[in-house]
Design a protein around this motif. Structure first.
Motif, mmCIF file in Angstrom:
data_model
loop_
_atom_site.group_PDB
_atom_site.id
_atom_site.type_symbol
_atom_site.label_atom_id
_atom_site.label_comp_id
_atom_site.label_asym_id
_atom_site.label_seq_id
_atom_site.Cartn_x
_atom_site.Cartn_y
_atom_site.Cartn_z
ATOM 1 N N SER A 169 0.073 -36.698 -20.840
ATOM 2 C CA SER A 169 1.480 -37.099 -20.969
ATOM 3 C C SER A 169 2.334 -36.263 -20.012
ATOM 4 C CB SER A 169 1.963 -36.917 -22.409
ATOM 5 O OG SER A 169 1.802 -35.567 -22.776
ATOM 6 N N ASN A 170 3.530 -36.765 -19.739
ATOM 7 C CA ASN A 170 4.452 -36.106 -18.791
ATOM 8 C C ASN A 170 3.762 -35.719 -17.481
ATOM 9 O OD1 ASN A 170 6.546 -36.207 -20.661
ATOM 10 N ND2 ASN A 170 5.813 -34.308 -21.631
ATOM 11 N N LEU A 171 2.993 -36.657 -16.976
ATOM 12 C CA LEU A 171 2.219 -36.387 -15.759
ATOM 13 C C LEU A 171 3.121 -36.335 -14.539
ATOM 14 C CD1 LEU A 171 -0.702 -35.998 -14.927
ATOM 15 C CD2 LEU A 171 -0.898 -38.462 -14.652
ATOM 16 N N LYS A 172 2.864 -35.340 -13.685
ATOM 17 C CA LYS A 172 3.587 -35.229 -12.412
ATOM 18 C C LYS A 172 2.553 -35.252 -11.288
ATOM 19 C CE LYS A 172 7.890 -32.884 -13.456
ATOM 20 N NZ LYS A 172 8.025 -32.414 -14.804
ATOM 21 N N LEU A 173 2.778 -36.154 -10.305
ATOM 22 C CA LEU A 173 1.833 -36.264 -9.195
ATOM 23 C C LEU A 173 2.550 -36.052 -7.861
ATOM 24 C CD1 LEU A 173 -0.157 -39.467 -10.301
ATOM 25 C CD2 LEU A 173 -0.800 -37.079 -10.648
ATOM 26 N N ARG A 174 1.846 -35.392 -6.942
ATOM 27 C CA ARG A 174 2.410 -35.178 -5.599
ATOM 28 C C ARG A 174 1.799 -36.191 -4.634
ATOM 29 N NH1 ARG A 174 0.326 -29.219 -6.258
ATOM 30 N NH2 ARG A 174 -1.168 -30.540 -7.334
ATOM 31 N N PHE A 175 2.651 -36.851 -3.891
ATOM 32 C CA PHE A 175 2.253 -37.973 -3.036
ATOM 33 C C PHE A 175 2.615 -37.614 -1.589
ATOM 34 C CE2 PHE A 175 2.322 -42.928 -3.212
ATOM 35 C CZ PHE A 175 1.686 -43.007 -1.984
ATOM 36 N N ILE A 176 1.609 -37.397 -0.721
ATOM 37 C CA ILE A 176 1.934 -37.048 0.669
ATOM 38 C C ILE A 176 2.159 -38.328 1.493
ATOM 39 C CG2 ILE A 176 0.881 -34.755 0.706
ATOM 40 C CD1 ILE A 176 -1.530 -36.051 2.190
ATOM 41 N N VAL A 177 3.248 -38.322 2.252
ATOM 42 C CA VAL A 177 3.649 -39.519 3.002
ATOM 43 C C VAL A 177 3.859 -39.144 4.465
ATOM 44 C CG1 VAL A 177 5.364 -41.365 3.179
ATOM 45 C CG2 VAL A 177 4.851 -40.361 0.942
ATOM 46 N N SER A 178 3.333 -39.959 5.352
ATOM 47 C CA SER A 178 3.498 -39.711 6.785
ATOM 48 C C SER A 178 4.860 -40.267 7.230
ATOM 49 C CB SER A 178 2.358 -40.384 7.545
ATOM 50 O OG SER A 178 2.537 -40.240 8.920
ATOM 51 N N SER A 179 5.759 -39.375 7.606
ATOM 52 C CA SER A 179 7.115 -39.791 7.987
ATOM 53 C C SER A 179 7.072 -40.696 9.207
ATOM 54 C CB SER A 179 7.966 -38.577 8.340
ATOM 55 O OG SER A 179 8.190 -37.827 7.213
ATOM 56 N N GLY A 180 7.941 -41.680 9.202
ATOM 57 C CA GLY A 180 8.034 -42.568 10.362
ATOM 58 C C GLY A 180 7.080 -43.748 10.259
ATOM 59 N N ASN A 181 6.140 -43.687 9.305
ATOM 60 C CA ASN A 181 5.245 -44.817 9.090
ATOM 61 C C ASN A 181 5.936 -45.735 8.074
ATOM 62 O OD1 ASN A 181 3.263 -46.541 8.042
ATOM 63 N ND2 ASN A 181 1.647 -45.088 8.551
ATOM 64 N N LYS A 182 6.608 -46.762 8.609
ATOM 65 C CA LYS A 182 7.475 -47.615 7.774
ATOM 66 C C LYS A 182 6.715 -48.239 6.613
ATOM 67 C CE LYS A 182 11.037 -46.930 10.280
ATOM 68 N NZ LYS A 182 11.870 -45.851 9.790
ATOM 69 N N SER A 183 5.520 -48.731 6.915
ATOM 70 C CA SER A 183 4.741 -49.393 5.883
ATOM 71 C C SER A 183 4.380 -48.402 4.769
ATOM 72 C CB SER A 183 3.501 -49.979 6.543
ATOM 73 O OG SER A 183 2.494 -50.162 5.630
ATOM 74 N N GLN A 184 3.972 -47.194 5.171
ATOM 75 C CA GLN A 184 3.583 -46.175 4.194
ATOM 76 C C GLN A 184 4.783 -45.703 3.370
ATOM 77 O OE1 GLN A 184 1.571 -41.942 4.521
ATOM 78 N NE2 GLN A 184 0.427 -43.441 5.642
ATOM 79 N N GLU A 185 5.910 -45.559 4.038
ATOM 80 C CA GLU A 185 7.120 -45.119 3.322
ATOM 81 C C GLU A 185 7.519 -46.153 2.269
ATOM 82 O OE1 GLU A 185 9.936 -44.354 6.430
ATOM 83 O OE2 GLU A 185 9.236 -42.299 6.735
ATOM 84 N N GLY A 221 5.401 -43.689 -17.213
ATOM 85 C CA GLY A 221 5.705 -42.300 -17.549
ATOM 86 C C GLY A 221 5.149 -41.265 -16.590
ATOM 87 N N ILE A 222 4.775 -41.700 -15.387
ATOM 88 C CA ILE A 222 4.277 -40.727 -14.405
ATOM 89 C C ILE A 222 5.375 -40.456 -13.383
ATOM 90 C CG2 ILE A 222 2.589 -40.268 -12.576
ATOM 91 C CD1 ILE A 222 0.579 -41.964 -14.098
ATOM 92 N N ASP A 223 5.677 -39.185 -13.214
ATOM 93 C CA ASP A 223 6.711 -38.777 -12.268
ATOM 94 C C ASP A 223 6.043 -38.465 -10.926
ATOM 95 O OD1 ASP A 223 9.113 -38.014 -11.260
ATOM 96 O OD2 ASP A 223 9.018 -35.964 -12.067
ATOM 97 N N VAL A 224 6.444 -39.194 -9.874
ATOM 98 C CA VAL A 224 5.818 -38.987 -8.561
ATOM 99 C C VAL A 224 6.794 -38.270 -7.628
ATOM 100 C CG1 VAL A 224 4.876 -40.131 -6.512
ATOM 101 C CG2 VAL A 224 4.309 -40.987 -8.782
ATOM 102 N N GLU A 225 6.321 -37.158 -7.080
ATOM 103 C CA GLU A 225 7.137 -36.430 -6.107
ATOM 104 C C GLU A 225 6.631 -36.790 -4.703
ATOM 105 O OE1 GLU A 225 7.560 -31.967 -4.290
ATOM 106 O OE2 GLU A 225 6.486 -32.223 -6.190
ATOM 107 N N LEU A 226 7.514 -37.412 -3.898
ATOM 108 C CA LEU A 226 7.122 -37.797 -2.544
ATOM 109 C C LEU A 226 7.285 -36.608 -1.610
ATOM 110 C CD1 LEU A 226 8.745 -41.356 -2.240
ATOM 111 C CD2 LEU A 226 6.430 -40.758 -2.957
#
Lengths: 316, 544
Positions: free
Chosen positions: B380-396, B410-415
């Motif tokens: 419960s209260n799960l927090k996940l870190r999501f790495i994103v390649s900046s400038g990649n429009k599709s990925q963003e 209920g999962i909190d994702v930090e980009l």
């Protein structure tokens, strides 16, 4: 004068050394690994390591720098990590394209800025001055890439007057063909500088017009046109030499964007590719070249200034 | 004060008028761009050849950068591979399971499945007129295997820890001896385009040889001119074994800025160019282009890092819950605009792979089921870190969508946005523990053995740190199984186990979109191909 020039030239060496250390340090601190650009999913870790060794990236950073500086002192700026060609040769191949683009752009900016700036000053607060001011604000604030796309759309797509990419039509090696290809990139690169110079000349002219020598000339019955061109203009133009030297940095930055958009085969687009691929020998080469150009540009501006106004010598 | 002069005024008026014309033209352009929504052709074999072929003319293909090296033993980037495809003929190609022979005439396998015999066509020549023989093929393979030559292809020719032994039997026959049975060997051979022995035999470092700047190949077009940063022109090779090409020349125009290159395409300065899905309607509105979308055998997926310091994605239920929270159709809409350009993916294999099976365990959008699985996992209260390649429009766009959808369960994702180099570094780092989610994609070719490095525990490219002993064992069995029926069963079972374990969430089999000027024909015979656009450029012609 000669001793000053020699002294300034000698100062270039430690300055370039300092720039190279900072640049190398920043490349090493930046995240990313140049080898990653070559890695394919089915490569084994030992193949990747072999590649790292062959590129010399397995050695400590300071050793890499010392090896680089040793080679650089003998005129060898190393080999590109991307295509393994000599950095210096690639830069020399691209130099004429960039020099042409920058030289013509500066020339256009200065030649147009003088009459437009004088016109604005001569018509202070009238509608024509307001129009020029508005255009200057647009010129200063408009993003280079947006203006480029706009001009390509109008002159290449809609009107079919000009080509949109490259420096020449494929297989054609004529002067006029290159002129046609150069019009849009030069226009884009000139526009921002034109705006800056116009505003400078306008404000400088206005302040000169308040000077006593102008008022006296006018009181003696000289025509305003004569006063403007014979007396005011030379006072206004002198500081432009310094302004030009200072503009070189912005010009280099503008050339990177312009060359990339117009596929202009200059040093700017080469630099862009090098940064994307973490090609540090190429980044180092281009940074050193740009720094050298800026330093020399400012030195030449200083020398010209002293020639144009001998009073400088005694006041500095 | 200085009097106003009329000609000065005209400069101002002219400049203002010019700006207004520019702005007006721009606004009319944007309305044209949104005028059409007709979908592009989505079948790579769709025929567009209504006109009669005519010999002569040229074709200009847009490429995004200068080639890194014009030598097929070292080409790893898309641009070099594309140009090499026209310069250097391959031995044979495989497309949708069908083998097409080019330099080779046949490839036979011995009864014990350990010896391959390759026979070359007769009368083959290099662009400089020299004969192309078995010596060139043997030389090429030996140089690939030579560690000091740093070829990308080397690992494909080391089977069971031992290098493949290559021997010349006669001028047109070459034998390959394998240390162990490996049906994947054909997939290794597909990657080979021979290089000329008479050009390179005395070079100590072929990768850095200046001879690569004036390449001598055996493909349909030969090298003519390279203006660095501008273009590379190839001209017709009249002695091409596949028949004289129709076009006089093919030019690869270097156009780094996508927007400007799209405008050059509309202006006729470029004839062939890759398109982003978002640009299709604008180009289609001109009515001058065939727009073809074709599969590159690429899977776009959401990666679960089981090695993260929280260890939360080690639990299968959590990975499954995340999968249930997402909808492939919505992801495709967000990133690729429609299913014309991406198909929903379920299997970890791609549709071009042998024994591909998309009928595996799937996790179709079901929020209730997702919540239930999280509860079952005691999370419960799960927090996940999501790495994103900046400038990649599709990925963003996809990361924002995923963040939103996981919030519903209920999962909190930090980009965590980072530049592409930093992102790549983190993604491939086996010790990276400070993130849980990432989006990536892979193209692995047609032989399923290639997937071994992604899903076998402790393999170099097992970025998810997936670990299943049964999967490891099946990959070993599959790589050495010569019986196609048994091999098919192994890989089907593999796909099912991996899909059920959910080490990744397969999102879409993405398509590549190419715009080709309608004045060209022969596309069906040229065959649209992953990475290099056309398999055989000799077949393209100008319509009459």
């Amino acid at each position: 004068m000669k001793s000053t020039i020699v002294k300034r030239l000698i100062q270039i060496i430690p300055m370039l050394l300092f720039v190279s250390i900072i640049c190398f340090g920043m490349i090493k601190l930046a995240p990313g690994d140049p080898v990653l650009s070559f890695v394919t999913p089915n490569m084994h870790p030992e193949d990747i390591e072999r590649m790292r060794q062959s590129l010399g990236l397995d050695k400590p950073a300071y050793i890499q720098y010392l090896l680089w500086i040793k080679e650089a002192l003998s005129g060898n700026l190393g080999y590109s990590l991307i295509n393994h060609q000599p950095v210096l040769q690639q830069m020399l191949d691209r130099l004429p394209a960039t020099a042409g683009l920058m030289g013509i752009s500066i020339l256009i900016s200065v030649v147009l800025a003088i009459p437009i700036g004088l016109l604005a000053a001569a018509n202070r607060n009238r509608w024509i001055d307001k129009c020029i001011n508005l255009l200057c604000y647009i010129g200063i604030s408009i993003p280079v890439f947006w203006l480029a796309i706009l001009l390509i759309y109008l002159f290449a797509i809609k009107l079919h007057w000009l080509p949109s990419v490259g420096m020449r039509t494929i297989g054609v090696d004529s002067f006029w063909d290159m002129v046609k290809h150069g019009i849009l990139p030069c226009a884009v690169l000139s526009f921002g500088f034109l705006a800056v110079y116009v505003r400078y000349i306008r404000s400088s002219t206005l302040s000169q017009l308040k000077e006593d020598y102008v008022q006296i000339q006018l009181a003696y019955g000289s025509s305003p046109k004569l006063v403007l061109f014979r007396h005011v203009l030379k006072h206004v133009l002198l500081p432009i030499i310094t302004l030009l030297g200072m503009s070189l940095a912005d010009l280099v930055a503008g050339a990177i964007v312009t060359e990339t958009i117009f596929s202009w085969p200059g040093i700017g687009s080469l630099g862009m590719t090098a940064v994307k691929g973490m090609d540090y020998p190429m980044i180092m080469g281009i940074t050193l070249f740009s720094s050298l150009m800026l330093i020399l540009g400012n030195l030449i501006a200083d020398i010209l200034y002293r020639f144009a106004d001998p009073r400088i010598k005694s006041t500095r | 004060m200085v009097k106003q002069k009329s000609w000065f005024q005209w400069i101002g008026v002219f400049t203002l008028a010019l700006l207004m014309v520019v702005v007006t033209a721009c606004s009319s352009g944007s309305s044209t761009a949104t005028n059409t929504t007709a979908p592009a052709s989505t079948d790579a074999t769709a025929s567009t050849d209504s006109g009669q072929p005519k010999d002569g003319g040229s074709l200009i293909i847009a490429v995004a950068a200068d080639p890194q090296v014009l030598n097929p033993n070292y080409a790893g980037d898309r641009v070099s591979l594309t140009i090499d495809q026209a310069l250097y003929a391959p031995l044979f190609q495989v497309n949708k399971g069908k083998k097409t022979f080019y330099l080779a005439d046949s490839l036979d396998l011995s009864k014990d499945n350990l010896t391959y015999t390759l026979t070359l066509k007769k009368g083959l020549t290099w662009h400089d007129g020299e004969k192309l023989t078995a010596d060139d093929v043997v030389f090429t393979i030996n140089k690939i295997l030579d560690e000091s030559q740093h070829s990308f292809l080397r690992s494909s020719f080391v089977i069971g820890g031992k290098p493949v032994q290559v021997t010349k039997i006669n001028d047109t026959t070459i034998q390959f001896k394998l240390a162990q049975v490996s049906p994947a060997f054909e997939a290794a051979l597909v990657q080979v385009s021979p290089i000329p022995k008479h050009i390179f035999e005395n070079e100590t470092d072929i990768e850095k040889s200046t001879k690569n700047n004036n390449p001598i190949g055996s493909g349909p077009f030969k090298f003519k001119e390279y203006k660095t940063g501008e273009y590379i022109t190839l001209e017709r090779f009249d002695n091409y074994f596949g028949g004289k090409p129709h076009l006089d020349s093919v030019t690869y125009r270097i156009a780094k800025d996508t927007n400007a290159a799209n405008l050059a395409l509309q202006n006729g300065e470029i004839n062939v160019k890759y398109l982003d899905p978002q640009d299709v309607s604008t180009i289609q509105a001109t009515g001058n282009f065939d727009i073809q979308a074709y599969s590159e055998g690429r899977l776009a997926y959401l990666m679960f890092n089981e090695n993260s310091d929280t260890g939360v994605l080690n639990k299968k239920e959590v990975r499954q819950a995340i999968s249930y929270a997402l909808s492939r159709d919505e992801i495709i809409q967000v990133a690729y605009t429609s299913t014309d350009y991406a198909e929903p993916a379920r299997s970890p294999f791609t549709p071009d792979a042998l024994y591909f099976d998309n009928d595996v365990t799937t996790y179709d959008n079901n929020i209730e089921k997702a919540k239930q699985l999280l509860q079952q996992a005691g999370v419960s209260n799960l927090k996940l870190r999501f790495i994103v390649s900046s400038g990649n429009k599709s990925q963003e766009a996809q990361s924002l969508y995923i963040q939103q959808k996981l919030k519903e369960i209920g999962i909190d994702v930090e980009l965590q946005n980072m530049d592409s180099s930093a992102w790549s570094n983190k993604f491939v780092d086996p010790n990276a523990k400070d993130y849980e989610l990432a989006i990536s994609g892979y193209i692995m070719g047609y032989d399923p053995d290639a997937y071994r490095i992604l899903y076998t525990s402790n393999e170099s490219s097992n970025y998810t740190h997936y670990n299943n002993k049964k999967v490891d064992q099946l990959f070993v069995e599959g790589s050495a199984e010569a019986d196609t029926t048994k091999r098919a069963a192994i890989y089907k079972e593999l796909q099912e186990i991996i899909a059920a374990d959910a080490p990744i969430y397969p999102m879409a089999y993405t398509k590549t979109i190419v715009a080709i000027d309608k004045k060209y024909g022969g596309l069906d015979k040229a065959i649209l191909k992953p990475v290099v656009i056309f398999e055989d450029l000799s077949k393209i012609y100008l319509k009459q």
